[in-house]
Enzyme design. Structure first.
Site, mmCIF file in Angstrom:
data_model
loop_
_atom_site.group_PDB
_atom_site.id
_atom_site.type_symbol
_atom_site.label_atom_id
_atom_site.label_comp_id
_atom_site.label_asym_id
_atom_site.label_seq_id
_atom_site.Cartn_x
_atom_site.Cartn_y
_atom_site.Cartn_z
ATOM 1 N N GLU A 490 0.741 -1.090 0.065
ATOM 2 C CA GLU A 490 0.109 -0.133 -0.018
ATOM 3 C C GLU A 490 0.938 1.365 -0.163
ATOM 4 O O GLU A 490 0.552 2.200 1.101
ATOM 5 C CB GLU A 490 -1.070 0.039 1.239
ATOM 6 C CG GLU A 490 -1.620 -1.133 1.206
ATOM 7 C CD GLU A 490 -3.104 -1.122 2.100
ATOM 8 O OE1 GLU A 490 -3.085 -0.266 2.883
ATOM 9 O OE2 GLU A 490 -4.082 -1.754 2.174
ATOM 10 N N GLU A 572 -4.359 -8.795 0.625
ATOM 11 C CA GLU A 572 -5.130 -8.741 1.677
ATOM 12 C C GLU A 572 -6.549 -8.739 1.364
ATOM 13 O O GLU A 572 -6.871 -8.118 0.455
ATOM 14 C CB GLU A 572 -4.645 -7.079 2.345
ATOM 15 C CG GLU A 572 -3.344 -7.269 3.152
ATOM 16 C CD GLU A 572 -3.216 -5.872 3.762
ATOM 17 O OE1 GLU A 572 -4.090 -5.384 4.298
ATOM 18 O OE2 GLU A 572 -1.969 -5.630 3.739
HETATM 19 C C1 GAL Z 1 -4.299 -2.460 5.258
HETATM 20 C C2 GAL Z 1 -2.709 -2.625 5.530
HETATM 21 C C3 GAL Z 1 -2.602 -3.522 6.677
HETATM 22 C C4 GAL Z 1 -3.190 -3.273 7.998
HETATM 23 C C5 GAL Z 1 -4.786 -3.364 7.530
HETATM 24 C C6 GAL Z 1 -5.793 -3.339 8.451
HETATM 25 O O1 GAL Z 1 -4.660 -1.368 4.626
HETATM 26 O O2 GAL Z 1 -2.228 -2.986 4.337
HETATM 27 O O3 GAL Z 1 -0.980 -3.182 7.150
HETATM 28 O O4 GAL Z 1 -3.300 -2.073 8.274
HETATM 29 O O5 GAL Z 1 -5.090 -2.519 6.452
HETATM 30 O O6 GAL Z 1 -7.192 -3.346 7.961
#
Ligand code: GAL
Length: 910
Positions: A490, A572
């Protein structure tokens, strides 16, 4: 588990815990010095790798005690990374007196006897207290900041006078600077990097004073980073002509069941001031992954090479060989994670001058835009989880057994892939991933040039990204578990052309260091067709594929259209949030809801107690419930799979209670290692067919444990939620949900059917949302293809009467490292866990062991982790017991609580 299984399990556990030496190059180096006589020709000058984990003195200063800083020392620190500078600028060591020479802590004469005595790995912040001044809850509210000094003496024998002497630091959080005998040797700022310092010019025979300064600002991480020398530190003594740091690289470009072609690169480093001719010979053995040792006879040999390396330089040689009928490495349950080890010997002047081991696996990885990932030609759907580096109440300090336990539970879940979010892991974790057969995406950065937090890595990126990236890949590239690299998560500049240019630069570096694997950066806002997205050869999407929050607009189709050949996966997914065993009413009728608090609403939350509903339907505003993610993955079958955010809870980032709680709500497993209901939602999807007899009993060797575990937990599964003890809800609507891979389910409330449901393909749970609570028993009977599949019951329990205790392992190794994880439950007279019990439990221990920490998985519990008194949370608490080095015997652990009958468990430390 049967008696035979138990015996084997125990034997396996002992062997394993007795040997911290696992299959990674460095550990293997240590193994070499232990077995000179039998297996190899004499190694008169073989390398020694000695643990420096014991015997340190430590002091932390909340404000700077010495006027030093990274900026003051930068010109002296930068040269440490020169070996990894290929396209950037080399940094010569300045002349003159290095900084810090007059600081008292670097002097041998300084009396550190009133500093704390510590052993490594050590995390100075984990003991607390919580609510440390100025440390945000996002970083765990623990005292990570300030300057930490570590000191110890280092004895060097006069017989080592003509050797190279290296200090290998596996991880130091952060801004490490190292002095030997009062002289600044060098250092490394990035807290997740592993690095080497050449002590040779500063060392003297006899006692040497080693002093290490670490320095953490207040605000440099989005999560709990830990603090201190939190991974291992090693001393390497070797002939001045030797295999270089991370100096071997083995690839397997052609793999079949009949044969495998192996290519080997060996980098020879010659630190002498004259050139040196050496012979390089490499034999391949089967690696016994339980012991980290080579097993049996040589199975292949690389042709011997003779080569000359110039004075003070490095030189690379290559060789190839073939292994017939190779035992391939692949993920279970369909494949087996077989490993080999290449033993490289350097000969000069008729002597073996260095022996270096490289564990590796033989496998092929295919990346296909339609079929996703295939290992050895067999498609493997990515059922992955993201995980941070902390080990719960043990903090960032690496504990092999704690990491192993994390992977055991993830494998039981059906998880087959790990994303190392968002930084290089301990190498031992990669060794475990190799041994368990996980697929890994190894990741290095959360930040490039644009900051997420005021003091994060953006301050170092320009000076250090090349050294960090190349050293990381060289360190890790022989692990067969790694199937992909991520050079960013990100990244703020992902939508800018300049971000695209940096992505191209990093991608090219990765390719230069490892042409065999695909790489990319995880994107949350990039567009298909952007320069940033174009740069990667895998497409990692964070939440974009599922559609953010309530929106179902997926980015999968646009990426698919732009990159039909590239693997697309959710690097993710979900970011669902919950606390174990807590159910909040009313329950959303939808299959996904944004969690309350974040957007001002109250969906699924109990803000007063910092709880979130474990109906597992609530996610952060950018996330999606597991059910919604499954739906989108199924709708877009070309997507290779997902890495759920996260497998385990971690310290810090307590969204949505950002300023109030201490640890995350994202985990499928809580911080103490207890399963949330979500565990069964994923298990139903990821291990739908497991049942007794589905494992492979014939593997009664060192992998027995693995198969035993798959079998033990492989029963058909149905899981009811919520618990059924609601004295205040009599007559109120209390929805009942069931997780199972079954296709039909019938729920009975006190013996009366509440209806038999068929599961539509787009539903991932059975739900009876209009059940009226009455005390008694819930029972679900599930069916698959018309036949009964699994049954589960939940009943109303009585008052708390006693404690019960269970150790995950009752025999541990008396090595001062091994751990037993002891769970305590508050139960009623019948032994059933009281679901909302929060009794205060006091632990005690006698015998050769100590209670290192306690926990209960409640993100709102600010009791310090070492506390021997811990409230139960949703009926459970955990104590972690560590053995005492060299002291075997019985360890008795007891638990008491007011008004309840206590419990104890006896461990054997041997
Ligand atoms: C994402 C990020 C992660 C964590 C996650 C929580 O955007 O890459 O490190 O913060 O959100 O939802």
């Amino acid at each position: 588990m049967g008696p035979l299984a138990r015996r084997l399990y125990r034997a396996y556990g002992l062997v394993l815990s007795g040997l911290v030496l696992l299959a990674h190059p460095q550990a293997a180096e240590a193994a070499v010095s232990r077995r000179t006589a039998n297996e190899y020709p004499a190694v008169p000058n073989g390398r020694e790798r000695i643990s420096l984990n014991a015997g340190w003195r430590f002091s932390r200063f909340a404000s700077n005690p010495d006027s030093l800083s990274y900026d003051v020392m930068k010109e002296w620190i930068l040269p440490t990374g020169n070996q990894f500078v290929v396209t950037g600028t080399q940094h010569p060591r300045p002349s003159g007196t290095p900084p810090g020479s007059n600081v008292t802590y670097v002097q041998a004469s300084f009396d550190d006897s009133d500093w704390e005595a510590v052993n490594l790995p050590h995390d100075w912040a984990i003991k607390g207290p919580f609510n440390a001044p100025d440390i945000p809850n996002s970083m765990g509210a623990l005292p990570i900041n300030g300057v930490g000094w570590y000191r110890r003496t280092l004895f060097i024998d006069s017989t080592d006078a003509d050797k190279s002497i290296f200090l290998d630091i596996d991880g130091a959080m952060s801004n490490a600077a190292v002095w030997l005998n009062g002289k600044l040797v060098g250092g490394w700022p990035y807290g997740y990097a592993s690095f080497r310092l050449d002590l040779t010019p500063y060392v003297k025979a006899g006692d040497n004073m080693l002093a290490i300064r670490l320095d953490n600002p207040l605000n440099f991480s989005r999560w709990y980073p830990g603090a201190g020398l939190y991974r291992s530190v090693w001393l390497v003594k070797v002939d001045q002509t030797h295999v270089g740091q991370s100096g071997t690289y083995i690839t397997t470009p052609a793999v079949s069941a009949e044969s495998a072609h192996l290519d080997l690169t060996v980098e020879i480093e010659n630190k002498r001031n004259a050139s040196r001719v050496v012979d390089v010979a490499t034999d391949v053995y089967v690696l016994d992954t339980a012991t980290g040792q080579a097993r049996g006879d040589v199975v292949a040999t690389f042709p011997q090479m003779t080569t000359s390396t110039m004075a003070s330089s490095r030189h690379t040689v290559n060789a190839s060989t073939t292994i017939v009928n190779p035992m391939l490495w692949g993920p279970p349950p369909e494949q087996e994670p077989n490993m080999y080890v290449a033993v490289t010997r350097l000969f000069a002047d008729g002597e073996v001058i260095d022996v270096y081991e490289t564990p590796f696996g033989i496998r092929s990885v295919t990346y296909d835009g339609d079929k996703g990932i295939s290992i050895n030609g067999k498609p493997v759907r990515i059922q992955g989880t993201n995980n941070h580096h902390d080990l719960g109440s043990l903090g960032a300090a690496f504990h092999l057994r704690a990491a192993e336990r994390q992977l055991e539970l993830l494998q039981e879940l059906g998880c087959n892939a790990l994303r190392m979010s968002h930084n290089p892991p301990a190498t031992e974790l990669l060794d475990l991933a190799d041994r368990f057969g996980f697929l890994v995406q190894d990741e290095i950065f959360d930040v490039w040039r644009r900051q997420k937090i005021s003091d994060d890595y953006h301050l170092y990126f320009d000076d250090w990204h090349e050294q960090d990236l190349r050293s990381f890949i060289r360190r890790d590239r022989n692990h067969p578990s790694i199937i992909s690299w991520s050079y960013g998560n990100e990244i703020v500049e992902q939508t800018e052309d300049s971000g695209g240019a940096t992505a191209e630069e990093l991608h090219a570096m990765v390719k230069a260091e490892d042409p065999t694997r695909k790489s990319g950066a995880a994107m949350n806002r990039a567009q298909a067709g952007s320069r940033f997205a174009d740069a990667g050869d895998v497409v990692g999407l964070n939440y974009q594929g599922e559609g953010h929050g309530e929106s179902f607009r997926s980015a999968f189709p646009s990426f698919r259209a732009a990159y039909p050949e590239k693997v697309i996966w959710s690097t993710e997914s979900s970011s669902a949030v919950s606390t174990r065993g807590t159910y909040i009413f009313p329950v959303t009728p939808a299959n996904h809801s944004n969690v309350g608090v974040q957007n001002g609403g109250d969906a699924g939350v109990d803000p007063e107690n910092l709880l979130i509903s474990a109906y597992e339907l609530y996610a952060v505003s950018w996330g999606a419930s597991p059910d919604k993610v499954f739906g989108m993955q199924d709708k877009h079958p070309y997507v290779a799979g997902e890495f759920v955010w996260t497998g385990w809870d971690y310290i810090g980032e307590p969204t949505p209670y950002d300023t109030e709680a201490r640890s995350s709500y994202f985990g499928i497993i809580d911080l103490a290692g207890f399963k949330k209901d979500r565990f069964y939602l994923y298990q139903a999807r990821w291990r739908p067919d497991l049942r007794p007899g589905n494992g492979k009993l014939e593997f009664l060797d060192d992998r027995f444990l693995l198969w035993e575990r798959l079998l033990t937990f492989g029963r058909p599964m149905a899981h009811i939620l919520p618990h059924w003890t609601w004295p205040d809800r009599v007559g109120e609507v209390t929805p009942v949900h069931v997780f199972s891979s079954a296709d039909e389910a019938e729920l009975f409330v006190n013996g009366k059917s509440a209806g038999r449901l068929q599961r539509e393909p787009s539903n991932y749970r059975f739900r009876w949302d209009d059940i009226t609570y009455e005390p008694g028993e819930l029972r679900v009977v599930t069916y698959k293809d018309g036949a009964e599949w699994a049954v589960d019951t939940k009943k109303t329990v009585g008052d708390a009467a006693k404690l019960t205790m269970k150790a995950d392992r009752t025999t541990i190794s008396a090595d001062g490292h091994d751990l037993s994880f002891i769970s305590v439950a508050v139960v009623d007279e019948n032994g059933d866990t009281v679901p909302e019990a929060s009794d205060s439990i006091t632990f005690s221990v006698s015998g050769p062991g100590e209670i290192v920490s306690t926990d209960n998985g409640n993100p709102g519990d600010f009791t310090e982790f070492p506390s021997l008194t811990r409230k139960a949370f949703s009926g459970l608490a955990l104590a972690i017991v560590r053995s005492e080095a060299g002291a075997s015997g019985k360890i008795t652990v007891s638990a008491e609580a007011d008004g309840l009958k206590g419990a104890r468990v006896v461990l054997r430390s041997i």
